[in-house]
Write an enzyme that holds these catalytic residues in place. Structure first.
Site, mmCIF file in Angstrom:
data_model
loop_
_atom_site.group_PDB
_atom_site.id
_atom_site.type_symbol
_atom_site.label_atom_id
_atom_site.label_comp_id
_atom_site.label_asym_id
_atom_site.label_seq_id
_atom_site.Cartn_x
_atom_site.Cartn_y
_atom_site.Cartn_z
ATOM 1 N N GLU A 25 54.950 0.965 26.171
ATOM 2 C CA GLU A 25 53.990 1.830 25.917
ATOM 3 C C GLU A 25 53.045 1.759 27.177
ATOM 4 O O GLU A 25 52.626 0.742 27.690
ATOM 5 C CB GLU A 25 52.975 1.988 24.744
ATOM 6 N N THR A 56 51.001 7.570 26.723
ATOM 7 C CA THR A 56 49.828 8.064 25.737
ATOM 8 C C THR A 56 49.351 9.317 26.215
ATOM 9 O O THR A 56 49.384 9.829 27.434
ATOM 10 C CB THR A 56 48.609 7.066 25.547
ATOM 11 N N TYR A 57 48.596 10.023 25.325
ATOM 12 C CA TYR A 57 48.039 11.783 25.729
ATOM 13 C C TYR A 57 46.460 11.484 25.125
ATOM 14 O O TYR A 57 46.400 11.250 23.660
ATOM 15 C CB TYR A 57 48.725 12.458 24.932
ATOM 16 N N HIS A 85 53.302 10.931 23.990
ATOM 17 C CA HIS A 85 52.182 11.006 22.812
ATOM 18 C C HIS A 85 51.777 12.547 22.418
ATOM 19 O O HIS A 85 51.565 13.191 23.470
ATOM 20 C CB HIS A 85 51.227 10.126 23.135
ATOM 21 N N ARG A 115 47.756 12.059 14.535
ATOM 22 C CA ARG A 115 46.665 13.090 14.371
ATOM 23 C C ARG A 115 45.583 12.827 15.233
ATOM 24 O O ARG A 115 45.009 13.891 15.608
ATOM 25 C CB ARG A 115 46.222 12.761 12.659
ATOM 26 N N GLY A 116 45.380 11.703 15.466
ATOM 27 C CA GLY A 116 44.267 11.158 16.403
ATOM 28 C C GLY A 116 42.888 11.109 15.647
ATOM 29 O O GLY A 116 42.623 11.443 14.444
ATOM 30 N N ASP A 117 41.856 10.916 16.352
ATOM 31 C CA ASP A 117 40.601 10.754 15.805
ATOM 32 C C ASP A 117 39.616 11.933 16.048
ATOM 33 O O ASP A 117 39.692 12.620 16.990
ATOM 34 C CB ASP A 117 40.027 9.421 16.532
ATOM 35 N N LYS A 200 55.767 11.815 6.148
ATOM 36 C CA LYS A 200 55.946 12.143 7.642
ATOM 37 C C LYS A 200 57.493 12.339 7.459
ATOM 38 O O LYS A 200 58.089 12.883 8.508
ATOM 39 C CB LYS A 200 55.389 11.073 8.478
ATOM 40 N N GLN A 211 50.875 0.162 14.416
ATOM 41 C CA GLN A 211 49.570 -0.278 15.280
ATOM 42 C C GLN A 211 49.825 -1.570 15.542
ATOM 43 O O GLN A 211 50.382 -2.468 14.978
ATOM 44 C CB GLN A 211 48.452 0.159 14.201
#
Length: 325
Positions: A25, A56-57, A85, A115-117, A200, A211
């Site tokens: 990553e 990542t995005y 991502h 989903r993201g924060d 999912k 994670q």
């Protein structure tokens, strides 16, 4: 299996009867100097033969352009599959659709849907999630955009020069989702994390990536519980060689994981950067050895945009030699 107070043994000989895939990553460069250095890092990582390299995005499109630049570099200059991502946070259906199509048009066929924060300034009860409320909805949207983008393709009929037939099978799109061996911060129970993975999977996800964690048993027990519950896609353990006390602190802040006390003590009392780097590589190598011995389907390495530590882990555990033999 070691308890949580002791570091894993450093790997020497890992039981690797066949090739154990690995992946990396990266994150988009945050300044000009980082942007100038990243291509050489990508080239070194790609030469190791990874299954894919993920990029990542940032939430709300904060790194959209730079993410695309990195993905395009991987596509144009390596033979490795890039993984983009994607996050739901703050996106409308129209915006998410446009972004997915842009990635697909660039040649990307692998995604990590998360989903993201919520935004840091979000008020209580205001999730800031926009139109998409879960990673599962994002997974479904990726499949839908891909299906609409290439509704069908014609191909020649062998032996009949003027005839054509419609190719009905879809181009494969790999969609990974996040998994949390020690529980998502918002989960009410361990079973909820498994139920979320099953949801999912039902939405069309076909890969899991965990994670960050620090102890092999965290992953191995989680993966077994997921399998027993009916999760069929492979779940890759996510590992980072933590090579300084500052980096360990930052990773704990981002992941919410408990402090790995033995690793933290070793890093704190080691006075040299070289010694700290060796401690982090040795710890990660021990974890990877036990994961491979326990049947992990692959290893996903968080690089922190540096190649030396992750390649050292692969070399020490036999995976790098195994991949290039």
């Amino acid at each position: 299996m070691n308890d949580h107070g002791s570091a894993p043994a450093v790997a020497g000989d890992v039981p690797c009867p066949g090739r154990v895939p690995f992946s990396f990553e990266l994150y988009p460069p945050r300044n000009g100097a980082a942007a100038a250095a990243l291509p050489a890092t990508i080239d070194r990582l790609a030469a190791a033969g990874p299954e894919f390299i993920s990029v990542t995005y940032g939430a709300n499109g904060s790194s959209r352009t730079s993410s695309l630049d990195v993905l395009r570099y991987i596509l144009s200059n390596t033979t490795v599959s890039p993984m983009a991502h994607l996050t739901c946070v703050g996106s409308s259906h129209v915006e998410a659709n446009r972004l997915i199509r842009e990635f697909l048009d660039a040649g990307v066929r692998s995604f990590l849907a998360v989903r993201g924060d919520p935004p840091a300034d979000a008020r209580d009860g205001d999730t800031g999630l926009g139109d998409l409320h879960s990673a599962g909805e994002l997974v479904q949207l990726i499949h839908r955009v891909q299906a609409e983008r290439v509704p069908y393709e014609e191909r020649l009929v062998p032996g009949i020069p003027t005839a054509r037939e419609v190719r009905t099978e879809r181009e494969h799109v790999r969609i990974a989702v996040a998994a949390f061996p020690n529980g998502h911060p918002n989960s009410r129970s361990a079973s909820q994390d498994i139920d979320t993975l099953l949801a999912k999977q039902a939405a069309g996800a076909n890969l899991g990536i965990t994670q960050l964690f620090f102890h092999p048993e965290d992953y191995l027990s989680f993966a077994q519980r997921a399998k027993d519950a009916g999760v069929e896609f492979p779940i890759l353990p996510g590992i980072m060689p933590v090579t300084s006390p500052a980096r360990l602190k930052r990773m704990l802040e981002l992941s919410g994981e408990d402090l790995p006390s033995e690793l933290a003590i070793q890093l704190e009392i080691e006075p040299t950067e070289e010694g700290q780097r060796e401690i982090g590589i040795a710890w990660a190598s021990g974890v990877v050895s036990q994961l491979v011995a326990g049947g992990a389907p692959g290893i996903h390495l968080y690089t922190f945009n540096q190649h030396h530590a992750v390649l050292s882990v692969l070399e020490r555990t036999g995976l790098l030699h195994n991949a290039t033999a």
